[in-house]
Design an enzyme around this catalytic site. Structure first.
Site, PDB file in Angstrom:
ATOM      1  N   GLY A  71      33.193  41.856  45.126  1.00 29.06           N
ATOM      2  CA  GLY A  71      32.778  42.274  46.461  1.00 29.06           C
ATOM      3  C   GLY A  71      31.266  42.140  46.609  1.00 29.06           C
ATOM      4  O   GLY A  71      30.774  41.714  47.653  1.00 29.06           O
ATOM      5  N   ASN A 162      31.817  54.210  51.031  1.00 29.85           N
ATOM      6  CA  ASN A 162      32.450  54.475  49.743  1.00 29.85           C
ATOM      7  C   ASN A 162      32.221  55.903  49.247  1.00 29.85           C
ATOM      8  O   ASN A 162      33.053  56.452  48.538  1.00 29.85           O
ATOM      9  CB  ASN A 162      31.966  53.466  48.702  1.00 29.85           C
ATOM     10  CG  ASN A 162      30.472  53.235  48.752  1.00 29.85           C
ATOM     11  OD1 ASN A 162      29.903  52.941  49.810  1.00 29.85           O
ATOM     12  ND2 ASN A 162      29.819  53.383  47.619  1.00 29.85           N
ATOM     13  N   GLN A 190      36.030  49.297  51.156  1.00 28.87           N
ATOM     14  CA  GLN A 190      36.728  50.583  51.109  1.00 28.87           C
ATOM     15  C   GLN A 190      37.757  50.722  52.216  1.00 28.87           C
ATOM     16  O   GLN A 190      38.741  51.456  52.059  1.00 28.87           O
ATOM     17  CB  GLN A 190      35.731  51.746  51.189  1.00 28.87           C
ATOM     18  CG  GLN A 190      34.844  51.896  49.972  1.00 28.87           C
ATOM     19  CD  GLN A 190      35.601  52.238  48.698  1.00 28.87           C
ATOM     20  OE1 GLN A 190      36.724  52.735  48.729  1.00 28.87           O
ATOM     21  NE2 GLN A 190      34.990  51.964  47.552  1.00 28.87           N
ATOM     22  N   SER A 210      37.428  43.581  48.111  1.00 26.37           N
ATOM     23  CA  SER A 210      37.345  43.450  46.658  1.00 26.37           C
ATOM     24  C   SER A 210      38.674  43.835  46.006  1.00 26.37           C
ATOM     25  O   SER A 210      39.286  44.828  46.388  1.00 26.37           O
ATOM     26  CB  SER A 210      36.223  44.343  46.125  1.00 26.37           C
ATOM     27  OG  SER A 210      36.227  44.326  44.713  1.00 26.37           O
ATOM     28  N   GLY A 211      39.079  43.062  45.003  1.00 25.34           N
ATOM     29  CA  GLY A 211      40.368  43.276  44.357  1.00 25.34           C
ATOM     30  C   GLY A 211      40.510  44.622  43.668  1.00 25.34           C
ATOM     31  O   GLY A 211      41.519  45.310  43.833  1.00 25.34           O
ATOM     32  N   HIS A 212      39.480  45.021  42.913  1.00 28.50           N
ATOM     33  CA  HIS A 212      39.687  46.206  42.067  1.00 28.50           C
ATOM     34  C   HIS A 212      39.676  47.525  42.830  1.00 28.50           C
ATOM     35  O   HIS A 212      39.947  48.583  42.262  1.00 28.50           O
ATOM     36  CB  HIS A 212      38.702  46.216  40.893  1.00 28.50           C
ATOM     37  CG  HIS A 212      37.296  46.605  41.234  1.00 28.50           C
ATOM     38  ND1 HIS A 212      36.821  47.866  41.012  1.00 28.50           N
ATOM     39  CD2 HIS A 212      36.274  45.901  41.743  1.00 28.50           C
ATOM     40  CE1 HIS A 212      35.539  47.909  41.377  1.00 28.50           C
ATOM     41  NE2 HIS A 212      35.186  46.729  41.827  1.00 28.50           N
ATOM     42  N   THR A 248      35.250  26.856  38.864  1.00 26.57           N
ATOM     43  CA  THR A 248      36.697  26.750  38.722  1.00 26.57           C
ATOM     44  C   THR A 248      37.333  28.088  39.070  1.00 26.57           C
ATOM     45  O   THR A 248      36.888  29.137  38.601  1.00 26.57           O
ATOM     46  CB  THR A 248      37.061  26.318  37.286  1.00 26.57           C
ATOM     47  OG1 THR A 248      36.406  25.069  37.043  1.00 26.57           O
ATOM     48  CG2 THR A 248      38.560  26.147  37.119  1.00 26.57           C
ATOM     49  N   CYS A 336      26.784  53.737  40.966  1.00 26.67           N
ATOM     50  CA  CYS A 336      25.544  53.075  40.563  1.00 26.67           C
ATOM     51  C   CYS A 336      24.414  54.081  40.374  1.00 26.67           C
ATOM     52  O   CYS A 336      23.441  53.801  39.690  1.00 26.67           O
ATOM     53  CB  CYS A 336      25.134  52.054  41.607  1.00 26.67           C
ATOM     54  SG  CYS A 336      26.515  51.055  42.129  1.00 26.67           S
TER      55      CYS A 336
END
Ligand SMILES: *Cc1c(COP(=O)(O)O)cnc(C)c1O
Length: 402
Positions: A71, A162, A190, A210-212, A248, A336
């Site tokens: 993300g 978030n 989010q 974002s995937g996670h 790739t 963070c």
């Protein structure tokens, strides 16, 4: 340790069991998706299938979906694209620099991948406005209107925050951008999977996911780029992702996130209903059991899974560590900010009061949380807070040690 209650789903989510299965199968898609032979084409088709699932989830066309490494990378890609176009404009129109739209409007509570990127671009001559938020963390669309200059080239406002969960009036802001012919980006990392997102109803040029954060693994980001936009890549190389992001493809990550979005389309409504009920139970329970607390964020324009509370007189870090000792995983400030004692920029923007930023704890629920989890937290938290307050000089000076 008795049990683990994971309430840090805004930091990251565990991989969904169905996504795990999809990953196990995707591991055998070893071909390079750019290769013409059958192993390559099998990987290619799996990627395109995932792209279609994600596109349909937000009402986009598959060719408008771009896979990135995170993300954060997707956010950087948008800001870099704008910066890159400004740079090119400055060179081409050297005599008439005023033609190059080098002003960006954002908010004071964006994710660090937006704020820190813009801080860097400011040092390179980009003009940035960081809009304030009200005490609930909401951005007033009127303030967006007022901040617009002839030189404004981009408005970037997150869909939902978030840390505090506040949902922004994205439809109104996007409309202001459209009326003024300004590009509009929203960080929907989010929001995705927690509230419906439909870009056909909104005028959005760029959107990040974002995937996670949606039960897929870490290291896969999604960027929606509206068809026809003047785009400048962040990463150059081969012709991957229609020349917009070289490297790739992460076949496994892409298949996984495709599966995650397929599951969201099916389950998000019921999952979110359940999470909201648990969040309200948690909030009510805290009000009843613990004095001197306040809720950070909007009372109802808020993500169904996110509850941010300030426990007066004590430090978030000590609460986090005590909770962890009891098997409860929560966060303080943003992930963070953890590890540093810097107060959260989001809570600071709400109250401008570092003490209350220090004592703020985020509880972010996930699809796996249960009623019993909430009961456990409501049983463990009051004694944790009481114990820490008894050791707090701030508390003692207010209550005379009683
Ligand atoms: C987690 C998060 C990001 C960053 O996504 P990564 O995939 O971890 O880089 C960006 N914006 C928001 C609002 C987030 O919560």
């Amino acid at each position: 340790m008795e049990r683990t209650v994971y309430l840090d789903n805004n930091a990251t989510t565990p991989v969904h069991p169905e996504v795990k299965k999809a990953i196990a199968e995707a591991i055998d898609l070893y071909g390079n998706p750019s290769s013409m032979h059958r192993p390559g084409q099998m990987a290619h088709y799996a990627i395109e299938e995932a792209r279609e699932k994600i596109a349909s989830f937000i009402g986009a066309k598959p060719e408008e979906i771009l896979f990135t490494g995170s993300g954060s990378e997707a956010n950087n890609t948008v800001l870099n694209s704008i910066y890159c176009n400004i740079y090119a404009c400055n060179i081409q129109d050297a005599g008439k620099k005023e033609n190059c739209q080098n002003h960006i409007i954002t908010s004071a509570i964006e994710h660090p991948s937006v704020i820190h990127t813009l801080k860097c671009y400011e040092r390179r001559g980009i003009d940035v406005t960081y809009l304030p938020v009200d005490k609930f963390g909401s951005i007033d669309p009127e303030n967006v209107n007022k901040a617009i200059k002839p030189s404004t080239g981009l408005i970037s406002i997150m869909y939902a925050n978030n840390e505090i969960g506040t949902i922004q009036p994205i439809k109104e802001i996007a409309e202001i951008a459209r009326k003024n012919k300004i590009y509009f980006h929203t960080d929907a990392v989010q929001a995705a999977g927690k509230i419906p997102i439909n870009i056909t109803e909104l005028n959005i040029d760029f959107l990040t996911m974002s995937g996670h954060k949606v039960y897929a693994p870490k290291g896969i980001g999604i960027l929606y780029v509206k068809k026809g936009i003047k785009f400048c890549p962040l990463i150059y190389g081969g012709h991957h992702e229609r020349n917009r992001r070289a490297g790739t493809e992460n076949t496994i990550g892409i298949v996984a996130v495709g599966k995650a979005f397929e599951l969201l389309a099916k389950n998000m409504e019921s999952d979110n209903k359940k999470m909201l009920a648990l969040k309200l139970k948690l909030k009510q329970g805290f009000w009843e059991r613990i004095p001197d607390i306040s809720i950070n964020g909007h009372p109802d324009k808020s993500l169904p899974n996110t509850l941010n509370i300030t426990f007066d007189y004590i430090e978030g870090e000590s609460i986090l560590l005590s909770a962890d000792f009891d098997g409860i995983a929560v966060s303080t400030g943003s992930a963070c900010s953890t590890g540093s004692l810097e107060p959260s920029h989001v809570i600071m923007a709400l109250k401008d009061n570092p003490e209350s930023a220090h004592g703020s704890i985020r509880f972010s629920l996930g699809r796996e949380n249960t009623e019993e989890d909430i009961d456990y937290v409501l049983e463990k938290f009051p004694p944790i807070i009481e114990k820490l307050r008894k050791m707090s000089p701030l508390y003692i000076s207010n209550y005379g040690g009683k």
